[in-house]
Design an enzyme around this catalytic site. Sequence first.
Site, PDB file in Angstrom:
ATOM      1  N   LYS A 103      41.518   4.869 -71.223  1.00 34.56           N
ATOM      2  CA  LYS A 103      40.949   4.140 -72.361  1.00 34.56           C
ATOM      3  C   LYS A 103      41.651   2.794 -72.439  1.00 34.56           C
ATOM      4  O   LYS A 103      42.872   2.720 -72.312  1.00 34.56           O
ATOM      5  CB  LYS A 103      41.218   4.946 -73.643  1.00 34.56           C
ATOM      6  CG  LYS A 103      41.287   4.140 -74.948  1.00 34.56           C
ATOM      7  CD  LYS A 103      40.017   4.211 -75.739  1.00 34.56           C
ATOM      8  CE  LYS A 103      40.036   3.428 -77.040  1.00 34.56           C
ATOM      9  NZ  LYS A 103      40.693   4.090 -78.150  1.00 34.56           N
TER      10      LYS A 103
ATOM     11  N   ASP B 219      35.207   8.981 -83.850  1.00 39.10           N
ATOM     12  CA  ASP B 219      36.509   8.461 -84.308  1.00 39.10           C
ATOM     13  C   ASP B 219      37.153   9.375 -85.344  1.00 39.10           C
ATOM     14  O   ASP B 219      37.901   8.921 -86.218  1.00 39.10           O
ATOM     15  CB  ASP B 219      36.408   7.025 -84.845  1.00 39.10           C
ATOM     16  CG  ASP B 219      37.556   6.152 -84.343  1.00 39.10           C
ATOM     17  OD1 ASP B 219      38.594   6.700 -83.898  1.00 39.10           O
ATOM     18  OD2 ASP B 219      37.442   4.909 -84.404  1.00 39.10           O
TER      19      ASP B 219
HETATM   20  N1  ARG Z   1      39.107   2.589 -84.251  1.00 35.03           N
HETATM   21  C1  ARG Z   1      38.109   1.640 -84.626  1.00 35.03           C
HETATM   22  C2  ARG Z   1      38.733   0.292 -84.877  1.00 35.03           C
HETATM   23  O1  ARG Z   1      39.793   0.247 -85.438  1.00 35.03           O
HETATM   24  C3  ARG Z   1      37.386   2.102 -85.842  1.00 35.03           C
HETATM   25  C4  ARG Z   1      36.162   1.366 -86.181  1.00 35.03           C
HETATM   26  C5  ARG Z   1      35.517   1.979 -87.342  1.00 35.03           C
HETATM   27  N2  ARG Z   1      34.396   1.243 -87.842  1.00 35.03           N
HETATM   28  C6  ARG Z   1      33.169   1.347 -87.393  1.00 35.03           C
HETATM   29  N3  ARG Z   1      32.246   0.690 -87.989  1.00 35.03           N
HETATM   30  N4  ARG Z   1      32.879   2.079 -86.397  1.00 35.03           N
HETATM   31  O2  ARG Z   1      38.179  -0.700 -84.536  1.00 35.03           O
END
Ligand code: ARG
Length: 425
Positions: A202, A335
Amino acid sequence: MKNLIFNFSLFICLSLSSNELILSPKNILDVNNGEIYTADILIKDGVIKKIGKNLSSNTNIEVINLRNMTLIPGLMDAHVHLIGNNELNGYESLAESTQMATLYGVKNAKNTLMAGFTTVRNVGAGEFADVALRDAINNGIIDGPNMFVSGPALSITGGHGDNNLLPYSHNHDHGDHYIVDSPWEARKAVRLNRKFGADLIKFTATGGVMSKNTDVNARQFTSQEMISIVDEAHSHGMKVAAHAHGLEGIITAIKAGVDSIEHASYINEEGIKLAIENGTYLSMDIYVSDYILGEGAKKGILEESLAKERIVGKIQRENFKLAQSKGVLMVFGTDAGIFNHGDNAKQFKYMVRWGMTSLEAIQAATINTAKLFGIEERVGKIEEGYQADIVGVSANPLDDISVLESTLFVMKKGKVYKKYSDSLK
Ligand code: ARG
């Protein structure tokens, strides 16, 4: 001696028969085409041996009565963070030891499995705690899903994976990410991840929402660095997942040959076309935005992150709809870890609201995710010869997708982890 032989053969008999069991459900969803049919499933040594009518009558094999349930293949999530206490936000997790983070991982893995997610991809963990978690699950020490793990994610100095704006005196390496700033450092990080047991790589190709002082639209890593990461990983048969919100990072990563784009928030028609041409999967976490904006302030998510999320979340959902309408390869990635592990299935109704049919959303979490993981020949369907990863729900999820949020039965590799009666206790 005679006695011994007798005992021995009895033992073999018992152990063989205990490896077999039959599930007798109300019906089964065929995720290839959405058809619902009634049949029993014979499972032996963790594999589906036979699917057919009335296998459960006149048999001395153990039968599990699931006549109030529809069975679907075990669900998969391509983007989780099992390691760590997910209540820690901002820089609170800097005070969490790897040992403590791993212990939380044990709990998180169990909650994920019990929710019906039998296979996950863990994208980013410090000091290879994810490798230990995966192996402990595979060795039967603890309960959890099948895991594909990345080890520490790769980030540039000051990037989404770095700890930014701490005092200079705190400028030391932390095990969470590899900070790499050249093609050769990138190759070395890939080699180290492989050496210590990671399955995939990743890297963070743009800034992010949850990191301090990064711009979601700014590309991170040069094209040469991304090409090196992908080339090195692919030469060892490892897949590559690129975190990318902004368009330039998305396009550069697709051109470098990554297998999946995580988030993909600002993807446009050109990016979608490129993803389709290259067979790149999109893993768009379109539930988490509502969680961040609803709960984030209470949970200590930084105001800077909330401000970014107010913009990114909406755009990401619109682009999810656009990408879906163009026929992109879409997987289910949430996530989880920002929100509680075990709530993964909350994303299904968002995928339906934003343009998928219920069947497409389920296919994203089964057939498609299995293809991205390279396991589609043996996982992701209820078919003879497939691994017995099977989930039971109270109704046909094509009629009501929200039934996936409360699974009644969970089996992984032929072992029952949850039966409805357990959840009543
Ligand atoms: N881990 C991701 C970041 O920090 C989370 C994003 C969450 N927001 C979304 N709209 N998917 O960028």
